[in-house]
Design a protein around this motif. Structure first.
Motif, short mmCIF file in Angstrom:
data_model
loop_
_atom_site.label_atom_id
_atom_site.label_comp_id
_atom_site.label_asym_id
_atom_site.label_seq_id
_atom_site.Cartn_x
_atom_site.Cartn_y
_atom_site.Cartn_z
N CYS A 16 -9.99 8.02 6.13
CA CYS A 16 -10.33 6.80 5.39
C CYS A 16 -9.74 6.90 3.98
CB CYS A 16 -11.84 6.62 5.32
SG CYS A 16 -12.62 6.49 6.93
N PHE A 17 -9.18 5.84 3.51
CA PHE A 17 -8.56 5.75 2.18
C PHE A 17 -7.32 6.63 2.04
CE2 PHE A 17 -13.09 4.81 1.62
CZ PHE A 17 -13.00 3.50 1.18
N VAL A 18 -6.83 7.19 3.14
CA VAL A 18 -5.54 7.89 3.14
C VAL A 18 -4.52 6.89 3.66
CG1 VAL A 18 -4.22 9.83 4.05
CG2 VAL A 18 -6.65 10.13 3.51
N LYS A 19 -3.43 6.73 2.93
CA LYS A 19 -2.51 5.63 3.20
C LYS A 19 -1.38 5.97 4.17
CE LYS A 19 -3.43 3.77 -1.37
NZ LYS A 19 -2.87 3.37 -2.67
N PHE A 20 -1.41 7.16 4.75
CA PHE A 20 -0.31 7.58 5.63
C PHE A 20 -0.87 8.48 6.74
CE2 PHE A 20 -0.64 9.96 1.71
CZ PHE A 20 -0.76 11.28 2.13
N PRO A 21 -0.19 8.52 7.89
CA PRO A 21 -0.64 9.37 8.98
C PRO A 21 -0.35 10.84 8.70
CG PRO A 21 1.35 8.21 9.62
CD PRO A 21 0.97 7.71 8.26
N LEU A 22 -1.10 11.71 9.38
CA LEU A 22 -1.00 13.15 9.16
C LEU A 22 -0.83 13.89 10.47
CD1 LEU A 22 -4.07 13.54 6.76
CD2 LEU A 22 -1.66 13.48 6.09
N ASP A 23 -0.22 15.06 10.40
CA ASP A 23 -0.32 16.07 11.45
C ASP A 23 -1.37 17.05 10.94
OD1 ASP A 23 1.63 14.92 13.03
OD2 ASP A 23 3.22 16.29 12.40
N VAL A 24 -2.35 17.39 11.77
CA VAL A 24 -3.50 18.17 11.34
C VAL A 24 -3.67 19.38 12.25
CG1 VAL A 24 -6.00 18.10 10.91
CG2 VAL A 24 -4.61 16.05 10.56
N ILE A 25 -3.88 20.55 11.63
CA ILE A 25 -4.15 21.78 12.37
C ILE A 25 -5.51 22.31 11.94
CG2 ILE A 25 -3.38 24.09 12.95
CD1 ILE A 25 -0.59 23.30 12.00
N PHE A 26 -6.42 22.45 12.88
CA PHE A 26 -7.72 23.07 12.63
C PHE A 26 -7.59 24.56 12.91
CE2 PHE A 26 -8.74 18.67 13.29
CZ PHE A 26 -9.82 18.44 12.44
N LEU A 27 -8.05 25.40 11.98
CA LEU A 27 -7.89 26.85 12.07
C LEU A 27 -9.23 27.56 12.04
CD1 LEU A 27 -5.03 27.05 9.42
CD2 LEU A 27 -4.75 27.32 11.89
N ASP A 28 -9.34 28.67 12.76
CA ASP A 28 -10.56 29.47 12.70
C ASP A 28 -10.46 30.47 11.53
OD1 ASP A 28 -9.02 31.68 13.55
OD2 ASP A 28 -9.90 31.73 15.56
N LEU A 46 -5.34 22.37 7.97
CA LEU A 46 -4.06 22.18 7.30
C LEU A 46 -3.59 20.77 7.61
CD1 LEU A 46 -1.46 23.04 5.82
CD2 LEU A 46 -0.67 24.01 8.00
N GLU A 47 -3.40 19.97 6.57
CA GLU A 47 -2.92 18.59 6.71
C GLU A 47 -1.47 18.52 6.24
OE1 GLU A 47 -7.15 16.25 6.06
OE2 GLU A 47 -5.75 16.35 4.36
N LEU A 48 -0.61 17.94 7.08
CA LEU A 48 0.81 17.79 6.80
C LEU A 48 1.21 16.34 7.02
CD1 LEU A 48 1.92 20.77 9.06
CD2 LEU A 48 1.80 20.83 6.56
N ASN A 49 2.35 15.94 6.46
CA ASN A 49 2.88 14.61 6.76
C ASN A 49 3.14 14.50 8.25
OD1 ASN A 49 3.19 13.01 4.33
ND2 ASN A 49 4.62 14.59 3.65
N ALA A 50 2.81 13.37 8.84
CA ALA A 50 3.03 13.14 10.27
C ALA A 50 4.51 13.33 10.60
CB ALA A 50 2.58 11.74 10.66
N GLY A 51 4.74 14.01 11.73
CA GLY A 51 6.11 14.23 12.19
C GLY A 51 6.74 15.51 11.68
N THR A 52 6.05 16.24 10.80
CA THR A 52 6.65 17.46 10.25
C THR A 52 6.20 18.73 10.97
OG1 THR A 52 4.93 17.69 8.56
CG2 THR A 52 6.89 16.45 7.95
N LEU A 53 5.17 18.64 11.79
CA LEU A 53 4.66 19.81 12.49
C LEU A 53 5.57 20.15 13.66
CD1 LEU A 53 2.44 21.92 12.75
CD2 LEU A 53 1.16 20.30 14.13
#
Length: 114
Positions: A52-64, A92-99
């Motif tokens: 919410c309130f983030v203006k662009f999509p992300l690639d997201v990695i959840f880590l233990d 870890l949140e990255l710009n979408a398409g960069t992962l």
């Protein structure tokens, strides 16, 4: 700070910011037009996110706690909510398409320069 995919020894992101304080974690990437001056953001502790309130999509990695990949969300669009991943300790949140496509659940990442 940079993040390395240990299996392939590939740099995932070279300039990563760390959000550890309550205020940094609450704000995350909200209210900015794009990631400027960084390739990604690590939020810790964290086991779920919203966009919410983030203006662009992300690639997201959840880590233990050992930086092993618990869950991957590609192209996580604004105004969406992730599930809760109880094993996750950080995100870890990255710009979408960069992962990289060869990153899989169970892979280990290394964070250098913390």
């Amino acid at each position: 700070m940079e993040v390395i995919h240990k299996r392939t020894n590939t740099v995932i992101a070279k300039n990563v910011n760390y959000a550890r304080s309550i205020l940094q974690r609450m704000k995350g990437l909200m209210f900015i037009d794009k990631m400027e001056g960084m390739d990604g953001l690590i939020i810790e502790p964290c086991n779920s996110i919203h966009n919410c309130f983030v203006k662009f999509p992300l690639d997201v990695i959840f880590l233990d706690s050992s930086n092993r990949v618990v869950k991957i969300l590609r192209n996580f669009k604004p105004w969406h909510f992730s599930g809760i991943y109880l094993k996750s300790k950080k995100v870890l949140e990255l710009n979408a398409g960069t992962l990289l496509r060869d990153i899989e659940v169970g892979d280990e990442l290394e964070v250098r320069g913390v």
